[in-house]
Scaffold this motif. Structure first.
Motif, PDB file in Angstrom:
ATOM      1  N   GLY A 229      -2.019  -7.491   5.839  1.00 56.81           N
ATOM      2  CA  GLY A 229      -1.059  -8.127   4.953  1.00 56.81           C
ATOM      3  C   GLY A 229      -0.386  -7.166   3.988  1.00 56.81           C
ATOM      4  N   LEU A 230      -0.423  -5.863   4.310  1.00 60.03           N
ATOM      5  CA  LEU A 230       0.119  -4.850   3.410  1.00 60.03           C
ATOM      6  C   LEU A 230       1.337  -4.157   4.012  1.00 60.03           C
ATOM      7  CD1 LEU A 230      -3.261  -3.159   2.374  1.00 60.03           C
ATOM      8  CD2 LEU A 230      -1.948  -4.822   1.043  1.00 60.03           C
ATOM      9  N   LYS A 231       2.415  -4.091   3.237  1.00 59.31           N
ATOM     10  CA  LYS A 231       3.594  -3.321   3.623  1.00 59.31           C
ATOM     11  C   LYS A 231       3.498  -1.927   3.005  1.00 59.31           C
ATOM     12  CE  LYS A 231       6.681  -7.356   3.746  1.00 59.31           C
ATOM     13  NZ  LYS A 231       7.899  -7.966   3.130  1.00 59.31           N
ATOM     14  N   PRO A 232       4.012  -0.894   3.693  1.00 59.16           N
ATOM     15  CA  PRO A 232       3.877   0.460   3.146  1.00 59.16           C
ATOM     16  C   PRO A 232       5.032   0.865   2.238  1.00 59.16           C
ATOM     17  CG  PRO A 232       4.784   0.576   5.355  1.00 59.16           C
ATOM     18  CD  PRO A 232       4.551  -0.892   5.069  1.00 59.16           C
ATOM     19  N   VAL A 233       4.696   1.576   1.171  1.00 60.77           N
ATOM     20  CA  VAL A 233       5.686   2.392   0.462  1.00 60.77           C
ATOM     21  C   VAL A 233       5.270   3.837   0.705  1.00 60.77           C
ATOM     22  CG1 VAL A 233       6.390   0.755  -1.301  1.00 60.77           C
ATOM     23  CG2 VAL A 233       4.410   2.175  -1.728  1.00 60.77           C
ATOM     24  N   ILE A 234       6.221   4.631   1.181  1.00 58.16           N
ATOM     25  CA  ILE A 234       5.941   6.039   1.483  1.00 58.16           C
ATOM     26  C   ILE A 234       7.000   6.848   0.744  1.00 58.16           C
ATOM     27  CG2 ILE A 234       5.505   7.734   3.309  1.00 58.16           C
ATOM     28  CD1 ILE A 234       5.155   5.470   5.273  1.00 58.16           C
ATOM     29  N   TYR A 235       6.687   7.206  -0.490  1.00 57.10           N
ATOM     30  CA  TYR A 235       7.689   7.894  -1.308  1.00 57.10           C
ATOM     31  C   TYR A 235       7.473   9.403  -1.267  1.00 57.10           C
ATOM     32  CZ  TYR A 235       3.965   7.692  -4.876  1.00 57.10           C
ATOM     33  OH  TYR A 235       2.773   7.790  -5.555  1.00 57.10           O
TER      34      TYR A 235
ATOM     35  N   VAL B 277       0.858  -1.185   0.000  1.00 58.61           N
ATOM     36  CA  VAL B 277       0.000   0.000   0.000  1.00 58.61           C
ATOM     37  C   VAL B 277       0.893   1.233   0.000  1.00 58.61           C
ATOM     38  CG1 VAL B 277      -0.171  -0.028   2.533  1.00 58.61           C
ATOM     39  CG2 VAL B 277      -1.856   1.244   1.196  1.00 58.61           C
ATOM     40  N   ASN B 278       0.494   2.244  -0.746  1.00 59.35           N
ATOM     41  CA  ASN B 278       1.231   3.511  -0.768  1.00 59.35           C
ATOM     42  C   ASN B 278       0.550   4.510   0.160  1.00 59.35           C
ATOM     43  OD1 ASN B 278       1.140   6.314  -2.978  1.00 59.35           O
ATOM     44  ND2 ASN B 278       2.708   5.882  -1.460  1.00 59.35           N
ATOM     45  N   ILE B 279       1.283   5.011   1.143  1.00 60.33           N
ATOM     46  CA  ILE B 279       0.769   6.035   2.056  1.00 60.33           C
ATOM     47  C   ILE B 279       1.301   7.388   1.617  1.00 60.33           C
ATOM     48  CG2 ILE B 279       0.813   6.905   4.425  1.00 60.33           C
ATOM     49  CD1 ILE B 279       0.950   4.021   5.384  1.00 60.33           C
ATOM     50  N   ARG B 280       0.387   8.326   1.370  1.00 59.90           N
ATOM     51  CA  ARG B 280       0.762   9.700   1.014  1.00 59.90           C
ATOM     52  C   ARG B 280       0.220  10.632   2.089  1.00 59.90           C
ATOM     53  NH1 ARG B 280      -1.409   9.699  -5.265  1.00 59.90           N
ATOM     54  NH2 ARG B 280      -0.360   7.782  -5.934  1.00 59.90           N
ATOM     55  N   TYR B 281       1.062  11.525   2.572  1.00 61.42           N
ATOM     56  CA  TYR B 281       0.618  12.401   3.654  1.00 61.42           C
ATOM     57  C   TYR B 281       1.536  13.614   3.747  1.00 61.42           C
ATOM     58  CZ  TYR B 281       4.449  11.395   6.882  1.00 61.42           C
ATOM     59  OH  TYR B 281       5.685  11.333   7.484  1.00 61.42           O
ATOM     60  N   THR B 282       1.190  14.555   4.627  1.00 57.61           N
ATOM     61  CA  THR B 282       2.001  15.742   4.887  1.00 57.61           C
ATOM     62  C   THR B 282       2.656  15.604   6.254  1.00 57.61           C
ATOM     63  OG1 THR B 282       0.528  17.113   3.549  1.00 57.61           O
ATOM     64  CG2 THR B 282       1.956  18.260   5.096  1.00 57.61           C
TER      65      THR B 282
END
Length: 691
Positions: A279-285, A256-261
């Protein structure tokens, strides 16, 4: 190339920069530019070494804040007026064409700022070598043609062109991997390991830090753990529900991709735990900063404060300085190659979970003629690129297998009642979905009887638009509108459909609206058979500037766009909150779209997943998912998708009437003079009466 080879090149580049600062081997007119930019690059190197040695970790909060302010000071506030990053200032010193090129070059050097904090020697080396190559070009001109000679603009442009083309397979390739590979997440590791009760962690990201980020982090520390968990739960549960409600199998995915400020790390850390249980690992680019990877002025990924929105807007089309068909083909080749090489990893990507913020001072950009802009040919190339890159992405990350969720929270800049407003937004984001589901079904039952919907504005609002509706074959089993509760779009509160384009005609007008961070005054769109035929806004004294502003930022370079969505927002609680605190102009579209009817231009809400069967809670299948543009996917995929979707809301107080016109010519009035009058929906007026 190995990292060791980059380190060797990096030592040479840094040594050259140190010598360059003391040299006077280019014409005097350009001397200060090259010295100033070289000094900036050496400042980045100084930071990188502190990170690499571990010295940064021992700095005080005051030292970190000072470095952060110094690195961004050149483009903040009044300083931007005399910054080489300002294309108008650079053009005044060097002429328009060379000014644009050298301003773009400096902006590209500034993109290296986050690379210093990630200790990316390879990226920084590439940037330094680009700058040195341009400097050498000026130096050669002086040596061979005389002390006042300068290189031809084409020489500078060619250097930048080949930089962008040659390093696509570094920057663009890595950008794709950052989006799909959880093992590459600098931010996820930082969030997981940092002491979130110590402000110093915020400066470790390398983003611009202001009172918004600090104030948010401070406020979240004061909240009870159960409140933070509630915030995380509504966010992650919305994501899970989005898959369940559309019949997509989340168990097939692992990323899962987490987008935030920045500032919301307390909630993000809890959300990461929730996602891991799914069951989801994060990508936080990180939001992209370089010309090769960024999408105009849009911040897609995690970000800190935006130090200067005008700077971002001025450089949004820097690719205009070198874009051609060969470059576009090169980019597409890189995208396909990377996805093909990492096919299995891409298939595990489930989609983004977005945490927006709002409350910042509204921004309306100035029109800067010296800033680079696409030619008509380049606009067409950009549109073609978006379409073809979208198709490639969909081959490896299928639209019918991915989903998303999006939620929004205020930041301290919203005003002195920030904490009170934050509490209200928590309430809005966690409203009783079952109540709204029932009321919205009442609206849908009326809408399903219609052949069209007529929307008219009140007072100065010039909206007069007829929206054609899909014709049901079996009303006992089918429905036109989706009953949207709190899943992918949080908060709860809308019913929406994909209109039939043919027969959709009229004018959409709104006095003031904010779309993707930009302000529009007196925005007006004209539709014939569902397609935009004319448009404009009142932001500028010259109507042509307003027309161009809408063309660039709403039509996204397309000659026209279809009406991809028609919806009726039902979240009167959110509307009243905006009015009570005087923050209507700061509400994000995510919330604003629930506070009146809204109309989206571009793709439908079902793009890339039209063939998935979707049902409302009452068991009826939603069948209005296509229009005559999206149906091109069956014959010519390149004509089916526009790769944009912009929601425009008419607020309740600018609304005269929304009525459903049935096949028999009967008018069923849903909203009159800004109030819901359809029997069974009156409960939505209770917050309005309180106001």
């Amino acid at each position: 190339m190995s990292m060791e080879e980059y380190r060797e090149r990096h030592i040479l580049a840094v040594d050259r920069l140190r010598g360059l600062v003391a040299e006077e081997t280019v014409t005097e007119q350009y001397l200060h530019y090259f010295q100033d930019v070289a000094i900036f690059l050496l400042e980045l190197e100084n930071v990188r070494r502190k990170i690499d040695s571990g010295a940064w970790d021992h700095y005080s909060i005051e030292e970190m804040r000072s470095i952060n302010e110094i690195l961004y000071s050149d483009i903040v506030g009044d300083h931007y007026g005399k910054s080489w990053a300002n294309p108008a200032y650079a053009a005044g010193k060097f002429g328009v064409e060379r000014g644009r090129l050298l301003s773009m070059l400096y902006a590209e050097m500034r993109s290296g700022l986050p690379y210093a904090f990630e200790n990316r020697v390879d990226y920084l080396t590439i940037l330094c070598e680009l700058f040195i190559e341009v400097y050498n070009c000026f130096e050669t001109a002086c040596r061979e043609k005389g002390e006042n000679a300068v290189p031809e603009e084409k020489e500078i442009r060619d250097i930048i062109y080949w930089y962008a083309s040659d390093y696509c397979d570094v920057f663009l390739a890595d950008r794709i991997l950052d989006q799909i590979d959880p093992e590459r997440s600098f931010a996820a590791e930082l969030i997981g390991n940092a002491d979130l009760d110590d402000d110093r962690y915020l400066y470790r990201f390398g983003e611009y830090i202001t009172e918004n980020e600090l104030g948010t982090a401070h406020y979240l520390r004061m909240l009870p753990e159960e409140t933070l968990q509630k915030m995380a739960d509504v966010y992650t549960e919305g994501y899970r529900t989005g898959f369940a409600n559309t019949g997509k199998d989340l168990s097939k995915k692992s990323v899962v991709n987490i987008r935030y400020t920045l500032g919301f790390e307390k909630v993000v850390r809890l959300a990461v735990d929730n996602f891991r249980k799914m069951g989801l690992k994060p990508v936080i680019y990180r939001a992209a900063s370089g010309v090769i990877t960024k999408r105009e002025h849009h911040k897609i990924g995690y970000t800190g404060a935006i130090p200067n929105r005008q700077y971002e807007y001025d450089h949004r089309q820097d690719q205009a300085l070198f874009m051609d068909k060969r470059y576009i083909e090169r980019r597409l080749e890189v995208i396909r190659t990377v996805y093909e090489q990492h096919r299995d990893t891409a298939a595990q990507f489930a989609g983004p979970a977005v945490m927006e913020t709002f409350g910042e001072k509204p921004f309306s950009p100035e029109s800067v003629p010296e800033a680079p802009v696409y030619t008509e040919e380049q606009k067409e190339l950009a549109v073609q690129y978006d379409g073809r890159s979208g198709q490639i992405t969909n081959e490896y990350i299928r639209g019918d297998e991915r989903s998303f969720t999006i939620i929004a929270w205020p930041v301290p800049e919203i005003g002195e009642k920030y904490e009170e407003i934050f509490g209200e937004v928590i309430r809005i984001n966690t409203l009783d979905a079952k109540l709204y589901e029932k009321v919205q079904q009442t609206l849908i039952d009326a809408l399903d009887q219609g052949k069209c919907v007529h929307v008219t504005g009140k007072g100065a609002n010039r909206t007069d638009l007829t929206v054609r509706l899909f014709r049901l074959k079996d009303p006992s089993k089918e429905t036109i509108f989706e009953n949207c509760v709190a899943d992918v779009n949080i908060p709860v509160g809308e019913v929406f459909t994909s209109p039939v384009l043919e027969g959709t005609n009229g004018v959409l007008h709104v006095s003031r609206v904010f779309l993707e961070g930009l302000e529009y005054r007196d925005l007006e769109l004209h539709f014939e058979d569902g397609m935009i035929t004319d448009y404009g806004c009142g932001n500028f004294a010259d109507p042509e500037d307003g027309k161009k502003y809408v063309a660039d930022n709403v039509l996204k370079g397309h000659n026209s766009l279809p009406l991809g969505e028609f919806a009726i927002g039902t979240n009167t609680t959110a509307y009243v909150t905006g009015r009570r605190y005087g923050i209507e102009d700061k509400m994000p579209i995510l919330i604003a779209e629930k506070t009146g009817p809204h109309f989206a231009v571009g793709d439908t809400c079902y793009s890339w997943s039209e063939d998935i069967r979707v049902y409302n809670p009452n068991g009826k299948e939603i069948v209005a998912k296509d229009n005559s543009v999206s149906l091109n996917r069956k014959t010519d995929l390149s004509k089916a998708y526009l790769n944009c979707h912009t929601d425009i809301t008419v607020p309740y107080d600018e609304l005269e009437e929304i009525s459903v016109v049935t096949k028999e010519g009967k008018h069923i009035i849903l909203i009159k003079d800004g109030r819901f009058i359809l029997p069974g929906t009156e409960v939505l007026n209770e917050p309005l009466e309180e106001m």
